[in-house]
Design a protein around this motif. Structure first.
Motif, PDB file in Angstrom:
ATOM      1  N   THR A   1      -3.593  -1.514  -0.141  1.00 17.58           N
ATOM      2  CA  THR A   1      -4.308  -1.710  -1.405  1.00 17.58           C
ATOM      3  C   THR A   1      -4.582  -3.182  -1.652  1.00 17.58           C
ATOM      4  O   THR A   1      -5.287  -3.545  -2.587  1.00 17.58           O
ATOM      5  CB  THR A   1      -3.471  -1.148  -2.577  1.00 17.58           C
TER       6      THR A   1
ATOM      7  N   GLU B   1       4.901   4.308  -2.045  1.00 15.87           N
ATOM      8  CA  GLU B   1       4.351   2.968  -2.277  1.00 15.87           C
ATOM      9  C   GLU B   1       5.310   1.900  -1.740  1.00 15.87           C
ATOM     10  O   GLU B   1       6.524   1.965  -1.965  1.00 15.87           O
ATOM     11  CB  GLU B   1       4.134   2.746  -3.784  1.00 15.87           C
TER      12      GLU B   1
ATOM     13  N   GLY C   1       0.816  -1.208   0.000  1.00 18.91           N
ATOM     14  CA  GLY C   1       0.000   0.000   0.000  1.00 18.91           C
ATOM     15  C   GLY C   1       0.847   1.254   0.000  1.00 18.91           C
ATOM     16  O   GLY C   1       1.988   1.241  -0.474  1.00 18.91           O
ATOM     17  N   THR C   2       0.295   2.331   0.545  1.00 17.89           N
ATOM     18  CA  THR C   2       0.955   3.628   0.555  1.00 17.89           C
ATOM     19  C   THR C   2       1.261   4.045   1.990  1.00 17.89           C
ATOM     20  O   THR C   2       0.365   4.072   2.839  1.00 17.89           O
ATOM     21  CB  THR C   2       0.065   4.709  -0.092  1.00 17.89           C
TER      22      THR C   2
END
Length: 637
Positions: free
Chosen positions: A525, A626, A498-499
């Motif tokens: 994500t 990311e 994810g971020t």
């Protein structure tokens, strides 16, 4: 206040002061009665600095603090504005055993410190007499002996007060009932005193049975079977329970303008005579039967009794069930002059600190050494909760080793026939209370000394053998080099794809402020949470929204999926590991449905926290933007 911050944290995480029915403390624990234990953030409290652990047992929410418990107790009382007295609550909740243990601990816990203190004085006097340091005719001995005897002799008054608080009776009424039982002229009417004076009974009730009872006085023509109530336990507790039924009746029917004096007047006039006529004799017979029953079990096989109590004592302490043996010991001492039951646990304290010493010798972790040292010192004086919860129980094998050593020690005490003659101190301070006041230091006393030494050495040795594979520190090897780094340095991988975000940007103030430790936040994500390093799973929330683990290097990591997602009660989460599982970096821990969680109105941002941040010089992010599972994102050193 020195402990204001810890007190505030505890209050906030037990559901606030509005959730507190009552609070008291013993040697190491805060003992809360909460209106709703589900409101408490138990897992957070267990991990908080300054708290050893949390135990829910006997209807009590017990927060184990350690040696500073009295200071934290005072701070909580000031901050929450409570007095420790219990508000109205449903006392029918919990199993009969829970309610019994709660009642016994509630009555005896406030008095236990002074009971032990005066018992220690009596024990030391026995030691002084044995070695000829004092004569029993000296003024020093007479005054100290009065101090040592005072609490135990007038125990009905003391228990009258504590039982009144427990049963919600006017405490001064409870003390008056207790004082009536040990009033000098009443004590002089006991069967033993009357027989010694050569008095003839008016008649004998139940003649020819085991309940044959001489009657020397009557009350309004009703025969009164007098008993010896000095140092008694059961009669005053039942009398105060009876008072809790009588006093409210008078409060309802007596006008407010005269309640102040007519309620205690009427209550005392009803309760005290009934106590002498009915409650006292019957409860004394019940107490004698309980004492005889405990002695019968002991005499069946003192060795087996010693092994059983020795092995189970520390487990009983964990759940608060050891309170059930305290009244039996007091009963035995007050009726036959000694107790052979409770003494069987004496070696368990020393088995525990033997195991702690072995852990201290093996570990290189300064934090463990520090906790071990304070736990060892506390254990010498009989306070073993810091050792149990902080050192041996989390490692499992040292705890098992201490139980085995304690069982062996208990068996030796059983063989020696050691008896306790005083309800004295704990640990080293318990030993003088085992000196026979008539014979002095004899074989039974030497037996318990041998048991203590054997339990200590065996606890130490078994821990070294059984816990050989446990390591508090390991050498970390990073992906970029084969050179070993220091034991304090480690790179933590990302548990999510994810971020990354800064932790301070999270809406939850507890995480954002760093109160639980430093770390990062990740917006996932992909709905898979994996192990960020090799280690052990130490915490699995039942709802599946959070996982805790300790890496093999020593970092303690908490991963909390989403904000307030505990409210989903496990919906959309699937847990793939159990607490205690050994995992490799990248192993799947939890899978979750991102879309469903967000559709339910919850943020999915996930804090990744190093909860033992204070053990390191720095804990900082080493990645941004990311990330994929396995990417190194946090450096600790």
């Amino acid at each position: 206040m020195k402990y204001e911050k810890l007190a505030t944290l505890i209050i906030e995480n037990i559901g606030g002061k509005e959730n507190i029915n009552s609070l008291m403390h013993c040697t190491t624990r805060l003992r809360f009665k909460l209106k709703d234990e589900k409101q408490a953030n138990t897992d957070f409290l267990k991990e908080a600095d300054g708290i050893v652990t949390v135990v829910q047992s006997g209807g009590q929410y017990q927060v184990v603090i350690g040696n500073h418990v009295a200071d934290v107790y005072s701070a909580i009382n000031q901050l929450a504005g409570i007095t420790g007295e219990e508000e109205e609550s449903d006392t029918s909740k919990g199993s009969p055993l829970d309610r019994f243990i709660d009642m016994i601990s509630g009555i005896f816990a406030p008095a236990l410190g002074l009971l032990a203190a005066t018992g220690m004085i009596k024990g030391l006097l026995s030691l002084f007499l044995t070695f000829g340091w004092l004569a029993d005719s000296s003024g020093t001995y007479i005054i100290l002996n009065a101090l040592g005897d005072s609490f135990f002799y007038f125990l009905p008054i003391m228990l009258g007060y504590t039982a009144s608080l427990k049963f919600k009776v006017n405490p001064f009424l409870g003390m008056v009932i207790g004082a009536s039982l040990v009033y000098p002229s009443i004590v002089g009417l006991s069967p033993m005193a009357m027989a010694a004076a050569g008095a003839e009974p008016l008649y004998t009730l139940f003649a020819g049975t085991i309940f044959a009872s001489p009657v020397y006085i009557t009350f309004l023509g009703i025969p009164v079977i007098m008993m010896s109530y000095s140092s008694s336990v059961i009669p005053i507790i039942i009398a105060i329970w009876f008072a809790s039924k009588v006093e409210p009746v008078f409060k309802k029917v007596i006008p407010d303008v005269v309640k102040t004096f007519l309620v205690p007047f009427c209550s005392a006039l009803v309760i005290v005579p009934i106590t002498f006529i009915v409650i006292g004799p019957i409860s004394t017979w019940v107490g004698d039967a309980l004492g005889a029953g405990s002695l019968a079990v002991y005499e069946f096989s003192p060795i087996l009794a010693g092994i059983a109590i020795g092995a189970l004592w520390q487990i009983l302490v964990i759940f608060g069930l050891h309170w059930g043996l305290v009244p039996i010991a007091i009963l035995n001492i007050s009726t036959i002059g000694y107790d052979p039951i409770l003494v069987l646990m004496t070696a368990s304290t020393f088995a525990q600190i033997g195991a702690v010493l072995a852990v201290m010798m093996r570990t290189k972790d300064k934090k463990v050494k520090g906790l071990g040292a304070s736990s060892f010192i506390s254990g010498i004086f009989g306070v073993t909760e810091p050792a149990i919860y902080g050192i041996t129980l989390p490692r499992k094998k040292p705890f098992i080793a201490s139980c085995i050593a304690s069982a062996v020690g208990g068996g030796i005490i059983g063989v020696a026939g050691t008896k306790g003659f005083i309800v004295g101190g704990l640990g080293l301070f318990s030993l003088p209370s085992l000196i026979d006041p008539k014979e002095g230091i004899n074989g039974s006393f030497y037996g318990v000394i041998i048991a203590v030494i054997v339990a200590f050495v065996l606890g130490w040795l078994l821990t070294l053998i059984m816990d050989k594979s446990h390591k508090d520190e390991h050498i970390a090897v990073t992906e970029s080099t084969t050179t070993a780094t220091t034991v304090n340095e480690e790179r933590i991988g990302s548990p999510l794809t994810g971020t990354m975000r800064e932790l301070s940007g999270i809406s939850d103030e507890v995480f954002a402020s760093g109160a639980m430790g430093n770390g990062v936040a990740i917006i996932p994500t992909l709905g898979e949470l994996v192990a960020p390093a090799k280690g052990e799973v130490t915490l699995v929330f039942p709802t599946g929204h959070a996982i805790g683990m300790q890496t093999i290097v020593g970092a303690e990591i908490l991963m909390h999926i989403g904000m307030d997602t505990v409210e989903l009660d496990g919906k959309y989460f699937t847990v793939h590991v159990e607490k205690g599982a050994e995992v490799e970096k990248g192993d799947l821990l939890v899978s979750f449905d991102i879309a469903a969680i967000e559709a339910a109105g919850y943020q999915i941002i996930t804090p990744v926290i190093v909860t033992n941040t204070s053990s390191y010089t720095q804990v900082r992010a080493i990645a941004e933007g990311e990330v994929k599972t396995g990417d190194n994102i946090i450096l600790v050193n």
